[in-house]
Design an enzyme around this catalytic site. Structure first.
Site, PDB file in Angstrom:
ATOM      1  N   ASP A  34      34.114  44.686 -31.337  1.00 55.00           N
ATOM      2  CA  ASP A  34      33.681  46.031 -31.706  1.00 55.00           C
ATOM      3  C   ASP A  34      33.095  46.028 -33.114  1.00 55.00           C
ATOM      4  OD1 ASP A  34      34.535  47.101 -29.309  1.00 55.00           O
ATOM      5  OD2 ASP A  34      36.505  47.662 -30.079  1.00 55.00           O
ATOM      6  N   TYR A  63      44.573  38.099 -32.537  1.00 59.58           N
ATOM      7  CA  TYR A  63      44.113  39.138 -33.467  1.00 59.58           C
ATOM      8  C   TYR A  63      45.222  39.505 -34.440  1.00 59.58           C
ATOM      9  CZ  TYR A  63      40.676  40.106 -29.735  1.00 59.58           C
ATOM     10  OH  TYR A  63      39.697  40.002 -28.772  1.00 59.58           O
ATOM     11  N   ASP A 100      40.379  54.168 -31.712  1.00 58.98           N
ATOM     12  CA  ASP A 100      40.302  53.457 -32.992  1.00 58.98           C
ATOM     13  C   ASP A 100      39.848  54.422 -34.080  1.00 58.98           C
ATOM     14  OD1 ASP A 100      37.510  53.681 -32.862  1.00 58.98           O
ATOM     15  OD2 ASP A 100      37.220  51.623 -32.170  1.00 58.98           O
ATOM     16  N   ARG A 112      42.719  48.090 -28.799  1.00 58.04           N
ATOM     17  CA  ARG A 112      42.703  49.553 -28.942  1.00 58.04           C
ATOM     18  C   ARG A 112      43.627  50.210 -27.920  1.00 58.04           C
ATOM     19  NH1 ARG A 112      36.834  51.456 -28.058  1.00 58.04           N
ATOM     20  NH2 ARG A 112      36.625  49.475 -26.972  1.00 58.04           N
TER      21      ARG A 112
END
Length: 311
Positions: free
Chosen positions: A39, A67, A81, A179
């Site tokens: 993203d 992540y 988000d 997310r």
């Protein structure tokens, strides 16, 4: 012809397509692709393939990802988000760290996850996010994903405790939406939640230590050569000179040592085969007592810049 992987540390605010466009200019070729989007809000490891290495990207897309992220409890957004408008606020002041850890535990392992409605998943041929922007209420189907690791590092009260920022590390299967994890953790705790920071630190065997910023790559284009990239990504098979010749012409050879076991090479998860000089010759799949080429990078073809796709 320059071929290989480039491990980019994607900057915030850039789309993955933006990074591909920049790499096309840096590498002087149109043949550049990526192994899974990030993203615009996210930073970190974005694996790009240049020229013939774009054929390796298919085998990278399905690898596990890692992540680091920050989840804000107490607010839900339309995008799940920080880039989306806040649509609900619910004080997180009463949420304990024990409750957060229990919520994280319930989202670890094999789970069914509903992707964010503003994801790039296609619904009847159109991206879900485009339908949301046009005012449509999009409901996506749940899909199986695996959360290998979901570690909570710290819980930080903000705004006098009305919201809680939770720093986490997530190691997960391909297709997982971080997310959506933030959203689902917030829903489970009754406060709502969204992602405020996301950094990808690993894609398969490729790590942030190997990544370079676009500024660094503009000064020196560091390319992970094809054989190095394949050695890290797949099981390896060392060929004799005769086997190298046979495979170079697309012929089959004796199966690898793992044939007939769960670790046997397949078309989806092939082995990388190397010539005696260490160069990448082909990707192989075992079939009965033989190994057959899935994709051939024959020495004769290297000179012409072509590859053979095995039928």
């Amino acid at each position: 012809m320059l071929s290989g992987l480039v491990i980019v540390d994607k900057p915030q605010g850039w789309t993955s397509h933006d990074v591909v466009g920049r790499m096309r200019r840096l590498a002087g070729t149109r043949k550049v692709g990526h192994a899974g989007t990030l993203d615009p809000m996210a930073t970190g490891v974005l694996v790009l393939g240049i020229n013939k290495a774009t054929r390796l990207l298919t085998y990278i897309v399905g690898t596990s990802k890692t992540y680091t992220a920050t989840i804000r409890l107490g607010e839900s957004t339309v995008t799940d988000d920080a880039e989306g408008e806040v649509v609900r606020s619910q004080s997180a002041a009463g949420v304990t760290e024990a409750a957060i850890r229990a919520g994280v535990e319930s989202l670890t392992g094999e789970i069914q996850q509903v992707p964010s409605s503003v994801s790039a998943i296609k619904v009847n041929g159109e991206r879900a996010y485009a339908r949301v922007r046009s005012g449509e209420d999009v409901k996506l189907a749940a899909r199986p994903v695996t959360i290998h690791r979901f570690d909570v590092h710290s819980v930080r009260p903000e705004r006098d405790g009305e919201v809680l920022d939770v720093d986490v590390t997530v190691e997960c299967s391909s297709g997982t939406y971080i997310r959506a994890l933030a959203r689902d953790l917030g829903e489970a705790l009754g406060t709502g939640g969204h992602l405020t920071a996301l950094r990808r630190t690993q894609v398969g065997p490729y790590t942030l230590d190997q990544a370079r910023t676009l500024e660094q790559l503009a000064e020196e284009l560091q390319v992970l050569e094809m054989s190095q990239a394949a050695r890290a990504l797949m099981p390896n098979r060392e060929l004799s000179a005769d086997e190298t010749t046979e495979i170079s012409f697309g012929r089959r050879i004796a199966a690898g040592p793992a044939a007939g076991t769960p670790d046997a090479a397949t078309a989806d998860k092939p082995a990388a085969a190397f010539a005696p000089d260490g160069s990448l010759v082909a990707l192989l799949a075992d079939a009965g007592g033989y190994a057959k080429p899935v994709l051939v990078f024959a020495p004769s073809n290297e000179k012409s810049g072509n590859e053979q796709q095995a039928g």
